[in-house]
Scaffold this motif. Structure first.
Motif, PDB file in Angstrom:
ATOM      1  N   ASN A   5      -3.253   5.761  -9.522  1.00 56.67           N
ATOM      2  CA  ASN A   5      -4.157   5.740  -8.370  1.00 56.67           C
ATOM      3  C   ASN A   5      -4.344   7.175  -7.882  1.00 56.67           C
ATOM      4  O   ASN A   5      -3.640   8.090  -8.317  1.00 56.67           O
ATOM      5  CB  ASN A   5      -3.634   4.826  -7.266  1.00 56.67           C
ATOM      6  CG  ASN A   5      -2.281   5.288  -6.739  1.00 56.67           C
ATOM      7  OD1 ASN A   5      -2.095   6.470  -6.456  1.00 56.67           O
ATOM      8  ND2 ASN A   5      -1.343   4.368  -6.649  1.00 56.67           N
ATOM      9  N   ASP A  11       0.830   4.049  -2.887  1.00 52.96           N
ATOM     10  CA  ASP A  11       0.589   5.465  -2.578  1.00 52.96           C
ATOM     11  C   ASP A  11       1.726   6.323  -3.107  1.00 52.96           C
ATOM     12  O   ASP A  11       1.527   7.440  -3.566  1.00 52.96           O
ATOM     13  CB  ASP A  11       0.468   5.662  -1.063  1.00 52.96           C
ATOM     14  CG  ASP A  11      -0.917   5.253  -0.606  1.00 52.96           C
ATOM     15  OD1 ASP A  11      -1.770   5.018  -1.482  1.00 52.96           O
ATOM     16  OD2 ASP A  11      -1.124   5.140   0.613  1.00 52.96           O
ATOM     17  N   ALA A  12       2.922   5.787  -3.005  1.00 52.68           N
ATOM     18  CA  ALA A  12       4.066   6.582  -3.445  1.00 52.68           C
ATOM     19  C   ALA A  12       4.272   6.484  -4.954  1.00 52.68           C
ATOM     20  O   ALA A  12       5.170   7.105  -5.519  1.00 52.68           O
ATOM     21  CB  ALA A  12       5.318   6.111  -2.718  1.00 52.68           C
ATOM     22  N   ASN A  35      -3.687   8.835  -5.249  1.00 53.42           N
ATOM     23  CA  ASN A  35      -2.557   9.520  -4.648  1.00 53.42           C
ATOM     24  C   ASN A  35      -1.581  10.045  -5.707  1.00 53.42           C
ATOM     25  O   ASN A  35      -1.143  11.202  -5.686  1.00 53.42           O
ATOM     26  CB  ASN A  35      -1.866   8.528  -3.718  1.00 53.42           C
ATOM     27  CG  ASN A  35      -1.116   9.209  -2.616  1.00 53.42           C
ATOM     28  OD1 ASN A  35      -1.442  10.347  -2.282  1.00 53.42           O
ATOM     29  ND2 ASN A  35      -0.136   8.525  -2.084  1.00 53.42           N
ATOM     30  N   LYS A  38       0.845  -1.207   0.000  1.00 59.28           N
ATOM     31  CA  LYS A  38       0.000   0.000   0.000  1.00 59.28           C
ATOM     32  C   LYS A  38       0.867   1.239   0.000  1.00 59.28           C
ATOM     33  O   LYS A  38       0.572   2.228  -0.667  1.00 59.28           O
ATOM     34  CB  LYS A  38      -0.917  -0.005   1.224  1.00 59.28           C
ATOM     35  CG  LYS A  38      -2.110  -0.915   1.063  1.00 59.28           C
ATOM     36  CD  LYS A  38      -3.055  -0.779   2.245  1.00 59.28           C
ATOM     37  CE  LYS A  38      -4.031  -1.935   2.246  1.00 59.28           C
ATOM     38  NZ  LYS A  38      -4.415  -2.360   3.566  1.00 59.28           N
ATOM     39  N   LYS A  39       1.930   1.171   0.775  1.00 59.49           N
ATOM     40  CA  LYS A  39       2.836   2.319   0.844  1.00 59.49           C
ATOM     41  C   LYS A  39       3.424   2.598  -0.538  1.00 59.49           C
ATOM     42  O   LYS A  39       3.495   3.748  -0.992  1.00 59.49           O
ATOM     43  CB  LYS A  39       3.969   2.020   1.841  1.00 59.49           C
ATOM     44  CG  LYS A  39       3.870   2.916   3.024  1.00 59.49           C
ATOM     45  CD  LYS A  39       4.877   2.894   4.094  1.00 59.49           C
ATOM     46  CE  LYS A  39       6.278   2.560   4.100  1.00 59.49           C
ATOM     47  NZ  LYS A  39       6.759   1.869   5.266  1.00 59.49           N
ATOM     48  N   ARG A  65      -3.044  12.931  -7.649  1.00 57.87           N
ATOM     49  CA  ARG A  65      -3.016  14.198  -6.894  1.00 57.87           C
ATOM     50  C   ARG A  65      -1.604  14.785  -6.889  1.00 57.87           C
ATOM     51  O   ARG A  65      -1.407  15.985  -7.033  1.00 57.87           O
ATOM     52  CB  ARG A  65      -3.496  13.966  -5.460  1.00 57.87           C
ATOM     53  CG  ARG A  65      -5.019  13.989  -5.345  1.00 57.87           C
ATOM     54  CD  ARG A  65      -5.440  14.163  -3.896  1.00 57.87           C
ATOM     55  NE  ARG A  65      -4.974  13.049  -3.073  1.00 57.87           N
ATOM     56  CZ  ARG A  65      -5.691  11.954  -2.836  1.00 57.87           C
ATOM     57  NH1 ARG A  65      -6.923  11.859  -3.335  1.00 57.87           N
ATOM     58  NH2 ARG A  65      -5.211  10.983  -2.114  1.00 57.87           N
ATOM     59  N   GLN A  66      -0.633  13.871  -6.733  1.00 60.78           N
ATOM     60  CA  GLN A  66       0.757  14.354  -6.729  1.00 60.78           C
ATOM     61  C   GLN A  66       1.109  15.045  -8.038  1.00 60.78           C
ATOM     62  O   GLN A  66       1.723  16.121  -8.046  1.00 60.78           O
ATOM     63  CB  GLN A  66       1.710  13.176  -6.523  1.00 60.78           C
ATOM     64  CG  GLN A  66       1.855  12.747  -5.085  1.00 60.78           C
ATOM     65  CD  GLN A  66       2.728  11.505  -4.976  1.00 60.78           C
ATOM     66  OE1 GLN A  66       3.566  11.259  -5.841  1.00 60.78           O
ATOM     67  NE2 GLN A  66       2.522  10.750  -3.930  1.00 60.78           N
TER      68      GLN A  66
END
Ligand code: SER
Length: 935
Positions: A836, A739-740, A838, A735-736, A841-842
């Motif tokens: 995804n 997200d990254a 995240n 998951k980390k 958004r980044q």
């Protein structure tokens, strides 16, 4: 002479005179309803004096922990008052009498080998007409008559004034020994020799009945004799108390100045924290009534002292280690509970400190109102309100009022509290229990004879029937739920945590199924329904308990006692029962323990319980006098009310509890005990659920299956716990990474790929499942399902992370380069496959950091039927009235979805990945139109 040495010398002296050394009894005597705390050294021997127990010895000596609250207000103010103190004593039960008691007291005080006090500094008193004692002092000890004083029952009877004003119980004339300090200050009473020869029974005259034998009860306050021997002017300066007083001052960041107001406060803190440490050690936690209330009151008084010297955070709890250290030699067990006791104190301090400021403000307001009104008294209603709203105990309020010379209306206080209990429903509950028709039956039947200890079936007569609001003569199925009262009953009525029995009542013309049995006073209520024909008042019925269920309940109840024993063995004697619920082969047991019980401890507790079960020892019950039960070491629970005589249930030699429940005949009948769960109920109380008999066996079989199934799912050979932890960690890591926005490099597969499952032994299976339950925070029965879910999640995450590896993420520059320019702004609308939320958004953030007027719209297919949309708008465009929220709201329908958000950032979902391009086109068109229309 150090206090520890003094205590030991005393006990040694009396042992040398043939006395049995008795350890201090508990501070809270469960069996003695006449007192809240042990008030004197003789208290544990009351039954010995009354001739109620078989005497194993006729001379005893002890140093007894005592607590008295009568002088609470003087604590800290005077040199000698305490709440908690220790009392040295020697006792004779029909053995020696006045002559020896006096001679030995004198020898101990004056002989060099013992205390070596100066005989000239001692004087005595005797009761008015006690020529015998006076004669011994004068003729045998050689005291001049001037140093023998005769005083009345107020001074020289124990308890004081017993003949005229009570209390009932053992009493007698006494002789007191006084010490006259060399500095000429007032003499101090150091030892009280009581010639216990009467049992007071009722009002005078003729109320002093001679006891079966003449006895001796002497009491010497340890702190006081220590102060005398150490030449200090107050008990608070002896070697075991001064360090606590000074520690209190230190915590308050002050110097201890004995004569100051703060000096008094520190002494009070020292006394109160010592008393509470001992009481809480015995599981008496601060609470609203009785002993618990005393603990609360003492703690709050000390906290108020701290507050008055400026402390605002809990502090008192920090003194517990000092108390334990000072009292270590005689009471090493205190050391084992320092953390628990400190924790309880800290919580109570916190609770009170939260309210205290408000309480003090309110109190001041009440005092100003009193002044203004000219009526110099605290009104009861105000005191009740202050207690209920701000937790200020009325005794504390009264004390502060007294310092200001304001009276306190206790009657008004009690009346106000009574009214409060009506409002809060306490009374309503009492009324609930007395419903009409049952009451009427009760007043006729008076009591039901319980036959259930001996049999599970009997012939008896129906004495009354109640259904709803009516009392019936005839009951049929149409009447629905009903209550039957019988003359005799083999049904156990719910009490002591054990559920009521179920079964059948078979009458001449019908049948009644009992689903529950309760009792109301001495009358048994059989609750259930008529299932066939009719039941009439007066019918002869065969009352038969469901025997299988009863056996299962018996197994669970006996197992409760076994478990209680095992818990205390493993965790310590503080692990006492706080509540229980016993049903068929299932028990719930609440006990005192500060923390979660470690898995290793649980395993041990379970193993010890099963060892005891397998030892196949007899279980028996006997009804015996309370005094005998106590002498035989029966376990008694704090807060329980016991009748006298009591029913004592013994399992072999290891367990003796006072209990009214039904039990197996031999421990082996329990079969098996399986602890299913352990959890917290409230602060300091834990709960264990356990199974017995066939249910425990089934649980075992299930456990083996669960372990095997979960192991197969994860393809592990033995270490299931390791595999679960590995899987959890792997999922977290994935998951980390997702997200990254990183690809799957380090995550790897969680499966161990071992195809042969070798079942570990049962103990290992249990331990592993217990640990997994804790790690996942679910009961054992849900483990397989959760493992499967975790594995599915793992597969999905892996897929996502792999996709991430295959997508190329454009840079902000690339995105801007490909933007459409309209009306001085840029529009970007792109698909980002595999992206995804995240990541999207980044990217949007990176573009916006370029400080250009820009609107970005990103879409990603997220599985076969899921679309993710994220849109962002730069600050300049937001200022022009463009909103990302509106943008997605307007365009998401193109992929069959919806959503919204803030003007600068918004997110939406959709269901039609095949329409992503359409949606992106729409997004560009909508934005172009907005910008061109002047936004
Ligand atoms: N019972 C007496 C007292 O408490 C003597 O031990 O003073």
């Amino acid at each position: 002479m150090k206090t520890d040495e003094l205590r030991e010398k005393y006990l040694e002296f009396f042992q040398s005179k043939g006395h049995r050394l008795c350890a201090s009894d508990v501070l809270v005597p469960r069996w003695d309803k006449s007192v809240l705390f042990t008030p004197a050294g003789m208290n544990p021997f009351k039954d010995h004096f009354l001739g109620k127990v078989h005497l194993e010895f006729t001379r005893a000596t002890s140093c007894q922990k005592c607590l008295r609250t009568g002088d609470i207000d003087n604590v800290g103010r005077t040199a000698y008052h305490h709440t908690f103190f220790e009392m040295l004593g020697n006792f004779s039960f029909g053995d020696y009498f006045k002559r020896e008691a006096i001679a030995w007291a004198w020898e101990f005080l004056t002989e060099k080998k013992w205390l070596g006090m100066d005989a000239n500094r001692l004087s005595v008193t005797v009761y008015l007409d006690d020529d015998e004692a006076a004669g011994i002092w004068q003729n045998e000890i050689g005291l001049p008559p001037a140093r023998i004083q005769r005083l009345d029952e107020k001074e020289n009877f124990w308890p004081a004034s017993a003949p005229s004003s009570g209390p009932d119980g053992v009493c007698g004339p006494c002789s007191e020994i006084y010490f006259h300090p060399p500095d000429g200050s007032k003499e101090v009473e150091i030892w009280n020799l009581v010639f216990t020869q009467f049992n007071r029974d009722g009002a005078p005259p003729d109320n002093l009945k001679p006891l079966p034998s003449k006895n001796i009860d002497t009491g010497m306050g340890l702190e006081r004799i220590a102060a005398t021997m150490q030449g200090v002017t107050t008990n608070y300066h002896i070697d075991i108390l001064r360090p606590i007083v000074e520690a209190a001052a230190e915590i308050c960041q002050q110097k201890y100045e004995p004569a100051s107001e703060n000096g008094r406060r520190f002494r009070r803190m020292a006394d109160h924290v010592r008393a509470c440490t001992f009481a809480i050690h015995e599981n008496v936690y601060p609470g609203p009534a009785k002993q618990e209330y005393v603990v609360r009151r003492l703690l709050r008084r000390a906290v108020l002292d701290g507050h008055q010297v400026g402390l605002r955070d809990p502090f008192l709890f920090q003194l517990v280690p000092t108390v334990a250290e000072m009292m270590r030699r005689p009471y090493p067990e205190l050391g084992e509970t320092v953390e628990r006791v400190a924790d309880v104190i800290r919580r109570e301090e916190n609770a009170f400190l939260e309210k205290i400021d408000g309480g003090l403000v309110r109190m001041e307001r009440i005092f100003s109102q009193i002044q203004a009104s000219g009526r110099n008294e605290v009104k009861g209603a105000d005191a009740a309100e202050l207690y209920q709203t701000h937790g200020v105990p009325p005794e504390m309020f009264e004390q502060i009022a007294r310092e200001r010379e304001v009276a306190f209306d206790w009657d008004g206080y009690r009346a106000a509290m009574d009214q409060h209990s009506i409002r809060s429903g306490t009374l309503a509950e009492t009324v609930m229990g007395s419903f009409g028709p049952v009451d009427a039956i009760k007043s006729e039947v008076k009591s039901t004879l319980f036959l259930g200890y001996e049999s599970e079936s009997c012939r008896t007569t129906v004495r009354g029937i109640a259904a709803g609001e009516s009392r019936l003569e005839v009951l049929t199925a149409a009447d629905g739920k009903a209550i039957l009262v019988l003359s005799e009953s083999p049904f156990y009525a719910e009490s002591g945590g054990q559920v009521g029995d179920q079964g059948v009542l078979g009458g001449p013309s019908g049948e009644f199924h009992v689903v529950d049995t309760q009792k109301d006073g001495d009358v048994w209520l059989h609750i259930g329904q008529c299932t066939r024909g009719e039941i009439r008042v007066g019918d002869e019925v065969q009352a038969t308990v469901d025997a299988d269920r009863r056996s299962a309940i018996r197994r669970a109840h006996s197992a409760t006692h076994v478990l209680h024993f095992a818990l205390q063995q493993q965790l310590g004697s503080h692990a006492q029962q706080r509540g229980s619920k016993v049903t068929d082969d299932l028990l719930r047991f609440d006990f005192s323990n500060p923390d979660r019980v470690a898995i290793q401890d649980l395993d041990q507790i379970e193993a010890e319980s099963n060892r005891r079960v397998k030892s196949a020892v007899p279980v028996s019950a006997e009804v015996i006098p309370m005094a005998e039960a106590r002498q035989r070491g029966a376990m008694m629970l704090f807060g329980e009310k016991y009748p006298d005589p009591v029913r004592m249930v013994s399992i072999g030699e290891f367990s003796r509890e006072l209990c009214g429940g039904t039990h197996v005949n031999n421990s082996a009948e329990i079969g098996l005990v399986e602890v299913v769960s352990e959890e917290g109920v409230s602060s300091g109380t834990r709960r264990i659920e356990a199974l017995t008999g066939p249910r425990a066996e089934e649980f075992r079989r299930n456990a083996l299956t669960i372990h095997e199934t979960a192991s197969r799912i994860l393809q592990v050979g033995g270490d299931l716990l390791g595999a679960v932890e590995h899987l959890l960690a792997a999922n977290k890591e994935l998951k980390k990474q997702i997200d990254a926005g990183k690809s799957a490099d380090a995550a790897g597969d969680s499966r161990h790929a071992v195809s042969v499952y070798t079942a570990p032994d049962y103990a290992a299976v249990r331990e592993s499942l217990r640990s997994i339950s804790r790690v996942l925070n679910i009961p054992q029965s849900q483990i397989v399902e959760r493992v499967q879910t975790l594995l599915n999640e793992h597969a999905q995450l892996l897929e996502q992370v792999t996709q991430l590896g295959s997508i190329t993420i454009p840079t902000a520059e690339e995105l801007l380069a490909a933007a459409v320019e309209t009306a001085g702004a840029r529009i970007i609308a792109r698909e980002l496959s595999g992206g995804n939320a995240n990541l999207m958004r980044q990217l949007i953030d990176q573009v916006r950091q370029k400080n250009l007027p820009v609107a970005i719209y990103l879409a990603a297919a997220n599985g076969p039927d899921k679309v993710l949309l994220v849109a962002g708008v730069s600050r300049e465009l937001v200022a022009r009235g463009v909103s990302a929220g509106d943008w997605v709201r307007e365009t998401a329908p193109a992929v069959g979805g919806g959503g919204g958000g803030k003007p600068d950032l918004a997110q939406a979902g959709g269901k039609q990945p095949e329409n992503i391009q359409l949606c992106l086109k729409k997004a560009t068109d909508v934005m172009t139109a907005w910008l061109e229309s002047g936004k």
